[in-house]
Design a protein around this motif. Sequence first.
Motif, PDB file in Angstrom:
ATOM      1  N   HIS A 167       0.846  -1.178   0.000  1.00  0.00           N
ATOM      2  CA  HIS A 167       0.000   0.000   0.000  1.00  0.00           C
ATOM      3  C   HIS A 167       0.886   1.234   0.000  1.00  0.00           C
ATOM      4  O   HIS A 167       1.327   1.692   1.038  1.00  0.00           O
ATOM      5  N   THR A 168       1.189   1.747  -1.163  1.00  0.00           N
ATOM      6  CA  THR A 168       1.937   2.985  -1.288  1.00  0.00           C
ATOM      7  C   THR A 168       1.185   3.852  -2.274  1.00  0.00           C
ATOM      8  O   THR A 168       0.301   3.372  -2.973  1.00  0.00           O
ATOM      9  N   PRO A 169       1.535   5.121  -2.378  1.00  0.00           N
ATOM     10  CA  PRO A 169       0.867   5.957  -3.365  1.00  0.00           C
ATOM     11  C   PRO A 169       1.043   5.436  -4.786  1.00  0.00           C
ATOM     12  O   PRO A 169       0.252   5.729  -5.658  1.00  0.00           O
ATOM     13  N   MET A 170       2.088   4.618  -5.007  1.00  0.00           N
ATOM     14  CA  MET A 170       2.353   4.133  -6.354  1.00  0.00           C
ATOM     15  C   MET A 170       1.534   2.900  -6.715  1.00  0.00           C
ATOM     16  O   MET A 170       1.310   2.620  -7.869  1.00  0.00           O
ATOM     17  N   SER A 171       1.117   2.111  -5.716  1.00  0.00           N
ATOM     18  CA  SER A 171       0.514   0.829  -6.039  1.00  0.00           C
ATOM     19  C   SER A 171      -0.348   0.320  -4.893  1.00  0.00           C
ATOM     20  O   SER A 171      -0.073   0.566  -3.742  1.00  0.00           O
ATOM     21  N   THR A 172      -1.387  -0.400  -5.250  1.00  0.00           N
ATOM     22  CA  THR A 172      -2.168  -1.157  -4.273  1.00  0.00           C
ATOM     23  C   THR A 172      -2.353  -2.558  -4.832  1.00  0.00           C
ATOM     24  O   THR A 172      -3.437  -3.088  -4.889  1.00  0.00           O
ATOM     25  N   SER A 173      -1.267  -3.150  -5.260  1.00  0.00           N
ATOM     26  CA  SER A 173      -1.335  -4.450  -5.912  1.00  0.00           C
ATOM     27  C   SER A 173      -0.979  -5.564  -4.954  1.00  0.00           C
ATOM     28  O   SER A 173      -0.373  -5.349  -3.919  1.00  0.00           O
ATOM     29  N   THR A 174      -1.343  -6.776  -5.337  1.00  0.00           N
ATOM     30  CA  THR A 174      -0.916  -7.957  -4.615  1.00  0.00           C
ATOM     31  C   THR A 174       0.184  -8.618  -5.427  1.00  0.00           C
ATOM     32  O   THR A 174       0.258  -8.462  -6.636  1.00  0.00           O
ATOM     33  N   PRO A 175       1.049  -9.369  -4.763  1.00  0.00           N
ATOM     34  CA  PRO A 175       2.161  -9.989  -5.482  1.00  0.00           C
ATOM     35  C   PRO A 175       1.704 -11.051  -6.458  1.00  0.00           C
ATOM     36  O   PRO A 175       0.639 -11.645  -6.303  1.00  0.00           O
ATOM     37  N   THR A 176       2.524 -11.306  -7.470  1.00  0.00           N
ATOM     38  CA  THR A 176       2.250 -12.366  -8.422  1.00  0.00           C
ATOM     39  C   THR A 176       3.026 -13.598  -7.999  1.00  0.00           C
ATOM     40  O   THR A 176       3.732 -13.594  -7.007  1.00  0.00           O
ATOM     41  N   ASP A 177       2.925 -14.658  -8.795  1.00  0.00           N
ATOM     42  CA  ASP A 177       3.691 -15.868  -8.526  1.00  0.00           C
ATOM     43  C   ASP A 177       5.101 -15.785  -9.103  1.00  0.00           C
ATOM     44  O   ASP A 177       5.883 -16.695  -8.946  1.00  0.00           O
ATOM     45  N   ASN A 178       5.424 -14.687  -9.776  1.00  0.00           N
ATOM     46  CA  ASN A 178       6.727 -14.514 -10.396  1.00  0.00           C
ATOM     47  C   ASN A 178       7.647 -13.749  -9.439  1.00  0.00           C
ATOM     48  O   ASN A 178       7.489 -12.556  -9.255  1.00  0.00           O
ATOM     49  N   PRO A 179       8.642 -14.436  -8.836  1.00  0.00           N
ATOM     50  CA  PRO A 179       9.507 -13.766  -7.856  1.00  0.00           C
ATOM     51  C   PRO A 179      10.279 -12.592  -8.448  1.00  0.00           C
ATOM     52  O   PRO A 179      10.476 -11.587  -7.775  1.00  0.00           O
ATOM     53  N   LEU A 180      10.724 -12.693  -9.698  1.00  0.00           N
ATOM     54  CA  LEU A 180      11.456 -11.590 -10.318  1.00  0.00           C
ATOM     55  C   LEU A 180      10.551 -10.377 -10.478  1.00  0.00           C
ATOM     56  O   LEU A 180      10.943  -9.254 -10.176  1.00  0.00           O
ATOM     57  N   HIS A 181       9.322 -10.584 -10.915  1.00  0.00           N
ATOM     58  CA  HIS A 181       8.370  -9.478 -11.043  1.00  0.00           C
ATOM     59  C   HIS A 181       8.137  -8.826  -9.690  1.00  0.00           C
ATOM     60  O   HIS A 181       8.120  -7.601  -9.562  1.00  0.00           O
ATOM     61  N   ASN A 182       7.943  -9.645  -8.649  1.00  0.00           N
ATOM     62  CA  ASN A 182       7.727  -9.115  -7.308  1.00  0.00           C
ATOM     63  C   ASN A 182       8.912  -8.294  -6.838  1.00  0.00           C
ATOM     64  O   ASN A 182       8.752  -7.227  -6.257  1.00  0.00           O
ATOM     65  N   LEU A 183      10.133  -8.791  -7.095  1.00  0.00           N
ATOM     66  CA  LEU A 183      11.335  -8.086  -6.673  1.00  0.00           C
ATOM     67  C   LEU A 183      11.473  -6.756  -7.413  1.00  0.00           C
ATOM     68  O   LEU A 183      11.776  -5.732  -6.811  1.00  0.00           O
ATOM     69  N   LEU A 184      11.220  -6.760  -8.714  1.00  0.00           N
ATOM     70  CA  LEU A 184      11.318  -5.518  -9.491  1.00  0.00           C
ATOM     71  C   LEU A 184      10.268  -4.507  -9.046  1.00  0.00           C
ATOM     72  O   LEU A 184      10.548  -3.318  -8.940  1.00  0.00           O
ATOM     73  N   GLU A 185       9.058  -4.976  -8.763  1.00  0.00           N
ATOM     74  CA  GLU A 185       8.009  -4.078  -8.277  1.00  0.00           C
ATOM     75  C   GLU A 185       8.376  -3.516  -6.911  1.00  0.00           C
ATOM     76  O   GLU A 185       8.236  -2.319  -6.653  1.00  0.00           O
ATOM     77  N   LEU A 186       8.878  -4.371  -6.041  1.00  0.00           N
ATOM     78  CA  LEU A 186       9.294  -3.927  -4.716  1.00  0.00           C
ATOM     79  C   LEU A 186      10.410  -2.896  -4.831  1.00  0.00           C
ATOM     80  O   LEU A 186      10.372  -1.854  -4.188  1.00  0.00           O
ATOM     81  N   ASN A 187      11.409  -3.159  -5.657  1.00  0.00           N
ATOM     82  CA  ASN A 187      12.510  -2.215  -5.833  1.00  0.00           C
ATOM     83  C   ASN A 187      12.027  -0.898  -6.413  1.00  0.00           C
ATOM     84  O   ASN A 187      12.521   0.162  -6.049  1.00  0.00           O
ATOM     85  N   SER A 188      11.063  -0.947  -7.317  1.00  0.00           N
ATOM     86  CA  SER A 188      10.497   0.280  -7.877  1.00  0.00           C
ATOM     87  C   SER A 188       9.830   1.112  -6.788  1.00  0.00           C
ATOM     88  O   SER A 188      10.004   2.331  -6.711  1.00  0.00           O
ATOM     89  N   GLN A 189       9.075   0.471  -5.927  1.00  0.00           N
ATOM     90  CA  GLN A 189       8.401   1.179  -4.843  1.00  0.00           C
ATOM     91  C   GLN A 189       9.403   1.718  -3.830  1.00  0.00           C
ATOM     92  O   GLN A 189       9.271   2.837  -3.346  1.00  0.00           O
ATOM     93  N   LEU A 190      10.428   0.933  -3.526  1.00  0.00           N
ATOM     94  CA  LEU A 190      11.455   1.403  -2.595  1.00  0.00           C
ATOM     95  C   LEU A 190      12.259   2.558  -3.192  1.00  0.00           C
ATOM     96  O   LEU A 190      12.635   3.476  -2.472  1.00  0.00           O
ATOM     97  N   THR A 191      12.500   2.509  -4.487  1.00  0.00           N
ATOM     98  CA  THR A 191      13.203   3.610  -5.149  1.00  0.00           C
ATOM     99  C   THR A 191      12.419   4.903  -4.967  1.00  0.00           C
ATOM    100  O   THR A 191      12.990   5.951  -4.682  1.00  0.00           O
ATOM    101  N   HIS A 192      11.113   4.819  -5.095  1.00  0.00           N
ATOM    102  CA  HIS A 192      10.261   5.997  -4.873  1.00  0.00           C
ATOM    103  C   HIS A 192      10.408   6.503  -3.437  1.00  0.00           C
ATOM    104  O   HIS A 192      10.567   7.711  -3.204  1.00  0.00           O
TER     105      HIS A 192
END
Length: 133
Positions: A41-66
């Motif tokens: 839950h950030t201003p950038m996203s309200t998504s749930t994780p997928t089954d793809n660990p790489l996608h989850n990691l990239l999304e997490l890093n994108s949110q942390l970068t923000h």
Amino acid sequence: MYVDMCVHNPLRFIEYISNAGATWFVFQWKSISNQHNSTVHTPMSTSTPTDNPLHNLLELNSQLTHILREVLNVGMNCRILIYPSTPLETIYTLLQTGLVNMMDILAMEPGFGGQSFQICVLDKIRMLQAWID
């Protein structure tokens, strides 16, 4: 002064912490990644994780970068803290952004005092230093 932000959605505290006089904003990687593994839950996203660990990691890093950019925008430094069990591969993309001013590697898993030093930390230090060099 640094403040260890082992909280849900640290983005909402950045301005308050800065105005109170903190100069370092510390993220515990495990805390942030655990939050992401449920629902982010950030201003950038309200998504749930997928089954793809790489996608989850990239999304997490994108949110942390923000979040890291917001910390830097208010004049604080960014620091990431990892546990001995944290794979270094999970943080390299975030470190490549240049937004992290310091890395902390705990010598034991948090929870209680008097634990033994975890020798795997020495390998993490060596690997991280080699990556930096």
